[in-house]
Design an enzyme around this catalytic site. Structure first.
Site, PDB file in Angstrom:
ATOM      1  N   ASP A  97      -0.499   3.322  -4.170  1.00 45.19           N
ATOM      2  CA  ASP A  97       0.956   3.275  -4.027  1.00 45.19           C
ATOM      3  C   ASP A  97       1.649   3.935  -5.211  1.00 45.19           C
ATOM      4  OD1 ASP A  97       3.218   2.696  -2.614  1.00 45.19           O
ATOM      5  OD2 ASP A  97       3.149   0.528  -2.913  1.00 45.19           O
ATOM      6  N   ASN A 152      12.877   5.719  -5.523  1.00 47.06           N
ATOM      7  CA  ASN A 152      12.863   5.415  -6.952  1.00 47.06           C
ATOM      8  C   ASN A 152      12.676   6.686  -7.780  1.00 47.06           C
ATOM      9  OD1 ASN A 152      12.878   2.305  -7.024  1.00 47.06           O
ATOM     10  ND2 ASN A 152      11.371   2.805  -5.462  1.00 47.06           N
ATOM     11  N   ALA A 202       8.085   5.280   5.162  1.00 42.83           N
ATOM     12  CA  ALA A 202       8.460   4.833   6.503  1.00 42.83           C
ATOM     13  C   ALA A 202       8.381   5.952   7.540  1.00 42.83           C
ATOM     14  CB  ALA A 202       9.865   4.232   6.472  1.00 42.83           C
ATOM     15  N   VAL A 254      17.938   0.635  -0.547  1.00 44.33           N
ATOM     16  CA  VAL A 254      17.746   0.106  -1.890  1.00 44.33           C
ATOM     17  C   VAL A 254      16.602   0.819  -2.593  1.00 44.33           C
ATOM     18  CG1 VAL A 254      17.085  -1.955  -3.204  1.00 44.33           C
ATOM     19  CG2 VAL A 254      18.645  -2.151  -1.250  1.00 44.33           C
ATOM     20  N   GLY A 261       0.830  -1.200   0.000  1.00 41.67           N
ATOM     21  CA  GLY A 261       0.000   0.000   0.000  1.00 41.67           C
ATOM     22  C   GLY A 261       0.858   1.241   0.000  1.00 41.67           C
ATOM     23  N   GLU A 271      14.253  -0.256  -5.124  1.00 45.27           N
ATOM     24  CA  GLU A 271      13.860  -1.535  -5.699  1.00 45.27           C
ATOM     25  C   GLU A 271      13.575  -1.450  -7.196  1.00 45.27           C
ATOM     26  OE1 GLU A 271      13.757  -4.553  -4.707  1.00 45.27           O
ATOM     27  OE2 GLU A 271      13.698  -4.596  -2.523  1.00 45.27           O
ATOM     28  N   LYS A 304       5.132  -0.387  -9.625  1.00 49.73           N
ATOM     29  CA  LYS A 304       5.005   1.065  -9.401  1.00 49.73           C
ATOM     30  C   LYS A 304       6.367   1.716  -9.212  1.00 49.73           C
ATOM     31  CE  LYS A 304       5.798   0.902  -4.754  1.00 49.73           C
ATOM     32  NZ  LYS A 304       6.589   1.768  -3.859  1.00 49.73           N
ATOM     33  N   THR A 363       4.329   7.022  -4.818  1.00 46.23           N
ATOM     34  CA  THR A 363       5.723   6.841  -5.212  1.00 46.23           C
ATOM     35  C   THR A 363       6.115   7.753  -6.360  1.00 46.23           C
ATOM     36  OG1 THR A 363       5.401   4.517  -4.599  1.00 46.23           O
ATOM     37  CG2 THR A 363       7.440   5.060  -5.706  1.00 46.23           C
ATOM     38  N   THR A 407       2.880   3.820   1.396  1.00 48.50           N
ATOM     39  CA  THR A 407       3.522   4.028   2.700  1.00 48.50           C
ATOM     40  C   THR A 407       4.925   4.598   2.539  1.00 48.50           C
ATOM     41  OG1 THR A 407       4.232   1.709   2.590  1.00 48.50           O
ATOM     42  CG2 THR A 407       2.291   2.192   3.924  1.00 48.50           C
TER      43      THR A 407
END
Length: 331
Positions: free
Chosen positions: A244, A256, A140, A279, A136, A281, A191, A248, A138
């Protein structure tokens, strides 16, 4: 359920331990780096990956996997996608049939093109593992601050979904259920690829029009792939898909998106990745997503151009030109 093991002590794993600690009597957080684990246990703050946030007293920290998962009822894995297989292989002797497993890693294994829940299930050589995916919109830091957050937990086992939903949900952390782990995991993975493109757009100084178009067409790509793999289109209209993706592609905290911004500014990919503590991803996932598109015969032009940009040196401006000059067609 009273005992939780969080496997992965980066920003997201630490944030999940913080927000879930009030719901469990005992939380054990596994951190790969021994020095980080020792400082976090002593100082109650992850100064490497999530500085500025205190962990509660019922969270114990260890770099020993056996200690981390001992007697756990829920094992929540939050490590980078390329470490999932090896970490579960190391954990296997300490796992029991009574445990349930939740994957909060958003990525694909590059060489096998497997989703994270599939890799975890393959670790169940002595007994089958009950696995759900958590995904979902998010960041951190926002979760750790206690800001309202909504996610989805997905597996074909609705009893498992409801158990995780009940155990994880709280005043600032709302969990929905889904029986479509394919859609949820594909949405959470691809995504990141689209977000690199969004960063490129921002880095080149373009405005909101093109970002909105990228998000919309990116969602179409992700949905086509998920449906071809057996997922449900409506899943991608939900938290693990559209939610998401929007976060993002537009959020300042997106790693990213930042990769794309720096590429547009002329930096080399190796330099960008090497300078990041955590990282991104999407870099590895782009390769895996392109292979999935080929395997399932799905057209994914944005993913293809991100692949050409990341792995074959096509310039950001040329990648955008290629997307805009594709043959005309209906939406």
């Amino acid at each position: 359920m009273k005992r939780l093991a969080v496997i992965g002590g980066g920003a997201w794993g630490t944030a999940l331990a913080i927000v879930l600690a009030p719901r469990f009597e005992r939380v054990r957080l596994w951190v790969y780096e021994d020095d980080v684990a020792q400082r976090l246990q002593a100082e109650r703050e992850n100064d490497t990956y999530l500085p500025g946030f205190q962990i509660s007293e019922n969270i114990s920290v260890s770099s020993d996997l056996g200690i981390a998962v001992e007697d756990a009822e829920v094992v929540l894995s939050v490590m980078p996608s390329h470490h999932v297989r090896s970490v579960y292989a190391q954990m296997l002797p300490s796992l029991s049939e009574s445990m349930v497993f939740v994957s909060a890693t958003k990525g694909l294994e590059v060489h096998t093109i497997l989703r994270m829940s599939e890799i975890i299930r393959l670790a169940g050589t002595r007994f089958p593992l009950r696995v759900a995916a958590l995904s979902g919109p998010t960041f951190a830091k926002e979760v750790a601050r206690g800001e309202p957050t909504a996610l989805v937990v997905a597996s074909p086992d609705d009893d498992l979904n409801r158990r995780i939903q009940a155990a994880f949900s709280g005043p600032t952390f709302r969990v929905y259920t889904s029986q479509d782990p394919i859609g949820v995991e594909i949405g959470g993975s691809i995504k990141n690829v689209i977000a690199i493109g969004s960063g490129v757009i921002h880095g080149m100084g373009f405005g909101h029009n093109v970002t909105a178009a990228l998000i919309t067409r990116g969602l179409a790509e992700i949905t086509r792939l998920a449906v071809a793999m057996g997922g449900r289109a409506q899943t991608l209209a939900g938290l693990a898909g559209l939610g998401d993706l929007v976060l993002t592609c537009t959020g300042e905290l997106s790693r990213n998106r930042m990769v794309g911004i720096e590429l547009a500014r002329g930096r080399k990919l190796d330099e960008i990745v090497g300078s990041m503590k955590m990282v991104a991803e999407g870099v590895k996932t782009t390769d895996a997503a392109r292979e999935l598109a080929r395997r399932f015969n799905v057209e994914m032009p944005i993913t293809e151009q991100m692949y050409q940009m990341l792995y074959h040196g096509v310039s950001p401006r040329e990648a955008i030109r290629r997307l805009m000059e594709r043959s005309l067609k209906g939406e």
